[in-house]
Design a protein around this motif. Structure first.
Motif, mmCIF file in Angstrom:
data_model
loop_
_atom_site.group_PDB
_atom_site.id
_atom_site.type_symbol
_atom_site.label_atom_id
_atom_site.label_comp_id
_atom_site.label_asym_id
_atom_site.label_seq_id
_atom_site.Cartn_x
_atom_site.Cartn_y
_atom_site.Cartn_z
ATOM 1 N N GLU A 1 0.858 -1.193 0.000
ATOM 2 C CA GLU A 1 0.000 0.000 0.000
ATOM 3 C C GLU A 1 0.887 1.233 0.000
ATOM 4 O OE1 GLU A 1 -3.333 0.189 -0.076
ATOM 5 O OE2 GLU A 1 -3.794 -1.919 0.230
ATOM 6 N N LEU A 2 0.426 2.271 -0.644
ATOM 7 C CA LEU A 2 1.118 3.551 -0.642
ATOM 8 C C LEU A 2 0.504 4.417 0.451
ATOM 9 C CD1 LEU A 2 3.106 5.546 -1.995
ATOM 10 C CD2 LEU A 2 1.224 6.203 -3.524
ATOM 11 N N VAL A 3 1.344 5.042 1.282
ATOM 12 C CA VAL A 3 0.847 5.894 2.370
ATOM 13 C C VAL A 3 0.512 7.267 1.796
ATOM 14 C CG1 VAL A 3 1.334 6.925 4.613
ATOM 15 C CG2 VAL A 3 2.227 4.644 4.064
ATOM 16 N N ASP B 1 -4.035 8.779 5.119
ATOM 17 C CA ASP B 1 -3.623 7.652 5.950
ATOM 18 C C ASP B 1 -2.757 8.068 7.131
ATOM 19 O OD1 ASP B 1 -4.788 5.897 4.026
ATOM 20 O OD2 ASP B 1 -2.925 5.953 2.854
ATOM 21 N N THR B 2 -2.415 9.358 7.223
ATOM 22 C CA THR B 2 -1.422 9.786 8.210
ATOM 23 C C THR B 2 -2.005 10.623 9.340
ATOM 24 O OG1 THR B 2 -0.884 11.795 6.967
ATOM 25 C CG2 THR B 2 0.400 9.815 6.449
ATOM 26 N N ASN B 3 -1.215 10.718 10.401
ATOM 27 C CA ASN B 3 -1.563 11.579 11.531
ATOM 28 C C ASN B 3 -0.889 12.949 11.351
ATOM 29 O OD1 ASN B 3 1.164 11.263 12.294
ATOM 30 N ND2 ASN B 3 0.688 9.619 13.729
ATOM 31 N N ILE C 1 6.010 4.571 9.669
ATOM 32 C CA ILE C 1 6.065 4.620 8.207
ATOM 33 C C ILE C 1 5.564 5.993 7.786
ATOM 34 C CG2 ILE C 1 5.251 3.596 6.051
ATOM 35 C CD1 ILE C 1 4.947 0.941 7.577
ATOM 36 N N LYS C 2 6.351 6.656 6.980
ATOM 37 C CA LYS C 2 6.103 8.051 6.630
ATOM 38 C C LYS C 2 5.220 8.211 5.383
ATOM 39 C CE LYS C 2 8.797 10.049 9.692
ATOM 40 N NZ LYS C 2 8.226 10.935 10.674
ATOM 41 N N LEU C 3 4.598 9.369 5.295
ATOM 42 C CA LEU C 3 3.826 9.777 4.128
ATOM 43 C C LEU C 3 4.669 9.604 2.872
ATOM 44 C CD1 LEU C 3 1.379 11.250 2.800
ATOM 45 C CD2 LEU C 3 2.555 13.390 3.330
#
Length: 173
Positions: A15-17, A21-23, A67-69
């Protein structure tokens, strides 16, 4: 019912972030990762028993590295052991930074899935044949992990968890 090798259930999911999907720190949200891991575990368990399966428990979810953007999430899932109607699935997760060209270990977990018949009742599942050294180690530890899950859920008395007792060398007196 014929047993299957652990490798037959092996599943890879990527999956691609994306921003959604991020905080606020630009890291993949834990809940989103658990959702993706649940899907990978469902695919692996379904491949093992050729039946629809549902999540029974999640344990030992370890968050090691965020895991980063913009990074890719790489999830590997494999059935480690089957019991009567349930299966333990081991998942490993890596992040991949394509810009800087490296991969890093991010997470690991054990999920338990139960196979269902057409009436949504639990059904028997085939056994697991462990072939590699890693598969054999995961297979051997699965019974202890299962007993621990059952004790913590109140479904097994601690004194009945013989594998755990042996692991901790608890005297049965």
């Amino acid at each position: 019912m014929q047993a299957k090798t652990a490798s037959e259930s092996f599943t890879i999911m990527n999956e691609l972030v994306l921003p959604n999907d991020t905080n606020v720190f630009g890291n993949l949200m834990g809940g989103r990762l658990m959702y993706w891991m649940d899907i990978a575990a469902a695919i692996a368990s379904g491949k093992h028993c050729n039946a629809p399966c549902m999540t029974a428990s999640v344990d030992n979810l370890s968050f090691k590295t965020p895991i980063k953007l913009g990074n890719t999430v790489h999830i590997e899932a494999k059935v480690t052991r089957a019991f009567n109607t349930s299966m333990e699935i081991h998942l490993k997760v890596w992040g991949e930074d394509h810009l800087h060209q490296y991969s890093y270990e991010s997470n690991e977990a054990y999920y338990t899935f139960v196979a269902l018949d057409p009436n949504s009742n639990p059904r028997k599942v085939p056994g697991v044949i462990a072939e590699t050294e890693e598969e054999k180690a995961l297979y051997e530890g699965a019974l202890r992990r299962r007993q621990l899950r059952l004790v913590l859920a109140g479904k097994m008395k601690p004194e009945d968890a013989t594998e755990l007792r042996a692991f901790f060398a608890i005297d049965s007196k």
